[in-house]
Design a protein around this motif. Structure first.
Motif: not given
Length: 494
Positions: A335-358
């Motif tokens: 999570s920290a790597f993605i936030s450093r690279t693309w920003g925590p907004k992207v990390t949050l949105m990725c998390g939402a997609v993964i949770v919905a898929g789960g």
């Protein structure tokens, strides 16, 4: 407003300096201990009426008291931490956890148990306070992964607490659950005292007592109506009266806070788009996280004769859930790597997609233990992503002197989401039942419906996260926004 400045790295100190690692480990341990407390009582909930010699409706207050106390304490302790010292309030929280655990361990009747559980709930500010200490004390290079780990400790403790509590309940007297909680709290408090420094970043000023009373009253009315509405009846005068009182009190409280010179919660800061949208997404994520915690243990423990239950013991169910917390912890550096690279907004949105898929997986994969294990780990990974991004988004929009209060409010938003999930899932499972002998149990479609709602909550969080502002570079802060510098995990471009 002054720019946000990271703690300078001392000469010769690296991001992996022993001191830094110890501070992170101690704070994460404190978060895990507090979240363990939340699940420690689950194995004995059905037996509480007999153990405490009280009616079932009264014994339920041993759980409700913790919820209400946590809701009130989290933002209050955050504000006090900003004013008088975050480490001091962290230690105070741990002392209350120990005191509450000892009180509950010595109890055999309802009244002292409620007092003990309420004191335990007052310790719930530990995680946001820990995140705020990290912002003040850690080198900038370590901040992202450390705050992600601290935020994930909420899920780690919850996942590990269930099998540990079931094991203790099966082999020892039930009082041992609370003696264990007291011992762990004492160890964590001593480690904080020895290794965690006190931050010099403070707001000072006078504590807003009328604001605290108003907020506490409104939150208690709201959460009491949500948590007890199913028992009292959603259309009952008591439930509707509490909802109405919550609306009136919270509106009046908000108007007062806007006029207060030193408010408990700075609503103007809270209304900044980045803070407001992140908090709204937090409610949806809190809902998604708790929906899984409600459904999977029941599915695992229902009799195989139902056709969809897996006939496992509470201990087995806890062991199946435990890897979820470990996955959340493992996702912290990712999570920290993605936030450093693309920003925590992207990390949050990725998390939402993964949770919905789960949750989507769990709807079609619920016929075997391994299937539920896979689904829960996918959901846990998504929650780990999101919970790691939320503190970065909050801290990127507030002044350092407001960090603890802002993080505490974000934690409260997650708690409101979990409370709402509990109430809504309870309603769905109570109305979608199937006959099993002389009793009625939640139906397979009822569980699938709850999981579909959990997936929908994650999709809602994704849609809300779209409105988080685009990246604002250092020195480009709009009027009224906290300036973002190198410590902040910047948001990606829209």
């Amino acid at each position: 407003m002054s720019p946000v400045r990271p703690r300078p790295t001392q000469a010769g100190e690296s991001p992996t300096a022993p001191r830094t690692n110890v501070v992170v480990a101690v704070l994460a341990l404190g978060g895990i201990v507090v979240s363990l407390m939340q699940t420690l009582v689950i194995p004995i909930v059905p037996e509480l009426p007999e153990l405490l010699h009280a009616p079932a409706s009264d014994a339920a207050w041993a759980v409700t008291a913790t919820l209400l106390a946590a809701a009130v304490a989290t933002p209050v302790m955050g504000r006090l931490g900003d004013m008088y010292g975050k480490r001091l309030m962290l230690l105070t929280s741990m002392v209350m956890l120990v005191a509450g655990s000892v009180t509950a361990a010595l109890s055999d009747t309802l009244a002292p148990m409620i007092v003990g559980r309420a004191l335990q709930g007052l310790a719930s500010g530990v995680i946001p306070l820990g995140i705020s200490i990290m912002r003040d004390e850690l080198p900038a290079e370590r901040l992202g992964s450390a705050t992600a780990l601290m935020s994930a400790s909420l899920g780690v403790g919850g996942a590990l607490g269930l099998p540990a509590a079931a094991l203790l309940a099966d082999h020892f007297d039930w009082h041992m659950l609370f003696w264990t909680s007291a011992a762990l709290g004492a160890v964590a408090a001593v480690l904080v005292l020895l290794f965690v420094p006190e931050s010099s970043v403070r707001t000072g000023g006078r504590f807003d007592l009328p604001g605290a009373i108003g907020m506490a009253t409104g939150l208690v009315c709201l959460l009491l109506a949500i948590s007890k509405g199913a028992d009292w009846g959603w259309g009952s005068g008591t439930t509707l009266g509490l909802f109405a009182a919550a609306v009136v009190v919270l509106i009046a409280w908000g108007l007062y806070e806007l006029r207060a010179a030193q408010p408990l919660v700075d609503l103007r800061t809270t209304a900044r788009r980045q803070v407001l949208v992140t908090n709204l997404a937090s409610v949806a994520f809190g809902f998604s996280m708790f929906a899984m915690s409600l459904v999977l243990p029941q599915l695992l423990q229902l009799p195989r004769a139902t056709g969809y239950g897996l006939g496992k013991s509470l201990l087995d169910a806890g062991l199946v859930m435990a890897p979820t917390g470990l996955v959340m912890m493992a996702m912290a550096p990712v999570s920290a790597f993605i936030s450093r690279t693309w920003g925590p907004k992207v990390t949050l949105m990725c998390g939402a997609v993964i949770v919905a898929g789960g949750y989507g997986l769990s709807i079609v994969m619920m016929a075997a233990v391994w299937q539920l294990l896979v689904a829960s780990c996918v959901i846990g990974a998504g929650i780990g992503f999101a919970y790691g991004a939320m503190p970065a988004l909050i801290m990127g929009a507030v002044d350092p002197s407001e960090t603890a209060a802002a993080n505490s409010l974000n934690t409260l938003m997650r708690s409101i989401g979990t409370s709402t999930a509990s109430a809504l899932a309870g309603v769905i499972l109570a109305h979608m039942t199937t006959a099993f002998g002389a009793t009625r149990l939640p139906s397979e479609n009822g569980f699938k419906t709850v999981m579909a709602v959990g997936s929908g909550a994650a999709v809602l969080a994704l849609l809300v996260a779209v409105f988080i502002p685009r990246r604002v570079g250092a020195g480009e802060s709009p009027v009224g926004e906290a300036q973002v510098t190198e410590i902040e995990l910047a948001q990606p471009g829209a």
